[in-house]
Design an enzyme around this catalytic site. Structure first.
Site, PDB file in Angstrom:
ATOM      1  N   ARG A 224       0.863  -1.174   0.000  1.00  0.00           N
ATOM      2  CA  ARG A 224       0.000   0.000   0.000  1.00  0.00           C
ATOM      3  C   ARG A 224       0.902   1.226   0.000  1.00  0.00           C
ATOM      4  NH1 ARG A 224      -3.421  -2.990  -1.294  1.00  0.00           N
ATOM      5  NH2 ARG A 224      -5.392  -3.490  -0.259  1.00  0.00           N
ATOM      6  N   GLU A 253      -3.954   7.145  -4.477  1.00  0.00           N
ATOM      7  CA  GLU A 253      -4.407   6.524  -5.731  1.00  0.00           C
ATOM      8  C   GLU A 253      -5.795   7.027  -6.115  1.00  0.00           C
ATOM      9  OE1 GLU A 253      -4.327   2.301  -5.282  1.00  0.00           O
ATOM     10  OE2 GLU A 253      -2.249   2.336  -4.642  1.00  0.00           O
ATOM     11  N   HIS A 271      -1.891  -0.052  -9.707  1.00  0.00           N
ATOM     12  CA  HIS A 271      -2.417  -0.997  -8.705  1.00  0.00           C
ATOM     13  C   HIS A 271      -3.046  -2.231  -9.369  1.00  0.00           C
ATOM     14  CE1 HIS A 271      -4.082  -1.401  -4.368  1.00  0.00           C
ATOM     15  NE2 HIS A 271      -3.929  -2.596  -4.930  1.00  0.00           N
TER      16      HIS A 271
HETATM   17  C1  8YV Z   1      -7.182  -4.762  -5.248  1.00  0.00           C
HETATM   18  C2  8YV Z   1      -5.607  -5.480  -3.422  1.00  0.00           C
HETATM   19  O1  8YV Z   1      -6.852  -3.507  -4.906  1.00  0.00           O
HETATM   20  O2  8YV Z   1      -6.382  -7.505  -2.555  1.00  0.00           O
HETATM   21  C3  8YV Z   1      -5.906  -6.414  -2.310  1.00  0.00           C
HETATM   22  O3  8YV Z   1      -5.628  -6.074  -1.156  1.00  0.00           O
HETATM   23  O4  8YV Z   1      -4.922  -4.538  -3.256  1.00  0.00           O
HETATM   24  C4  8YV Z   1      -6.164  -5.753  -4.782  1.00  0.00           C
HETATM   25  O5  8YV Z   1      -6.420  -7.028  -5.042  1.00  0.00           O
HETATM   26  C5  8YV Z   1      -8.610  -4.855  -5.015  1.00  0.00           C
HETATM   27  O6  8YV Z   1      -9.037  -4.703  -3.734  1.00  0.00           O
HETATM   28  C6  8YV Z   1      -9.421  -5.632  -5.935  1.00  0.00           C
HETATM   29  O7  8YV Z   1     -10.770  -5.524  -5.790  1.00  0.00           O
END
Ligand code: 8YV
Length: 305
Positions: A224, A253, A271
């Site tokens: 992150r 982001e 991302h």
């Molecule tokens: C995506 C992610 O951002 O799983 C996570 O923690 O960062 C990614 O897979 C996302 O949440 C997909 O919907």
């Protein structure tokens, strides 16, 4: 039919099944349906925040299509007796692949050299400047969870020496544990960040860590944005105190610090850690399976404990 608040869409094939089994409501209908929804579908960035949870007296479960849950108030939900599920394991390969991809792309300057060819500069200006080797080096990993282990295996397959930092040493890996992150950075050519974003890990990759990695070091972040001091990172890249960075995640982001756009020593991704057809499909299915299990009175498959 059970009413569900849907904050994010699932993959079309799973979305269809979800719509066949539940009555779905989008965020725009929240005021109308807050009193009746019994489940929420979300991802790691889309809430629902505590104020919304408070307005859903019948809410029984939050199912997230993500492994990270920094945008979901899991503890708060727990105090209200609402379990939260995520999608661990199914995205380990994709995120680890991206981490290693970014490591190689950044070291070998693959994006900048691709642009060099496309701009017709190769035939006019000759060979592209030399880059850095990605094999046979020292790979430091910040965070040794499920994905960290997959990154370590891949890095090792490239004849790299792997070491890691995490609060405690991890039993089932034999790689060297550094209790001090600056020490790990000092002793790494690449530092790959795959640690959850929590109040304790904000800007854990500090100016001191970045500078310890040094002018020929490369930082890779697939965790992150918030776990890196982004201002310090940009400054260190500008001044040459850090050699390069491969970044899939950013503090604000989808806004990315513009100073990074012009840097050849940086590779930027929007991302996309888990963004493959195969993995997003399985993540979606796991969200549906958790909802189904809950409403059938069965144990949840992947509850965040
Ligand atoms: C995506 C992610 O951002 O799983 C996570 O923690 O960062 C990614 O897979 C996302 O949440 C997909 O919907």
């Amino acid at each position: 039919m059970i009413d569900i608040l849907q904050l994010v869409q699932l993959r079309p094939e799973v979305q269809k099944e979800l719509a066949a089994r539940y009555r779905l409501h989008g965020k725009e209908d929240f005021d109308k349906v807050a009193g009746i929804v019994r489940g929420a579908v979300t991802n790691g960035h889309s809430g629902p925040p505590p104020e919304m949870i408070d307005r859903m007296p019948k809410l029984e479960i939050i199912a997230s299509a993500s492994v990270g849950y920094d945008g979901i108030p899991v503890e708060y939900a727990r105090t209200k007796g609402i379990p939260v599920t995520n999608t661990p394991d199914v995205l380990n390969d994709d995120v680890a692949d991206l981490a290693i991809g970014l490591m190689i792309m950044t070291a070998r300057r693959l994006v900048a050299s691709d642009a060099y060819v496309r701009a017709g500069r190769w035939s006019k200006e000759g060979d592209y400047p030399l880059a850095l080797k990605a094999s046979g080096k020292r790979v430091g990993i910040l965070g040794m969870g499920r994905i960290g282990k997959e990154i370590g295996k891949r890095a090792e397959a490239m004849n790299n020496t792997v070491a890691y930092h995490s609060r405690n040493s991890v039993k089932d890996v034999s790689w060297k544990h550094y209790p001090d992150l600056v020490e790990l950075a000092k002793n790494s050519d690449f530092l790959i960040v795959i640690i959850p974003s929590t109040p304790q890990t904000q800007r854990i990759v500090s100016k001191a860590v970045i500078e310890a990695l040094g002018p020929s070091g490369i930082l890779v972040n697939v965790a992150r944005g918030a776990v890196v001091d982004e201002d310090a990172l940009v400054d260190a890249l500008k001044s040459g105190k850090l050699g390069g960075a491969g970044l899939d995640v950013f503090v604000n982001e989808p806004t990315v610090p513009e100073a990074l756009y012009a840097m050849d020593q940086v590779v930027l991704q929007p991302h996309v850690g888990s963004a493959t057809h195969e993995t997003r499909r399985v993540m979606s299915q796991l969200v549906l399976d958790n909802l189904d299990a809950h409403f059938a009175g069965k144990p949840l498959l992947t509850e965040i404990k």
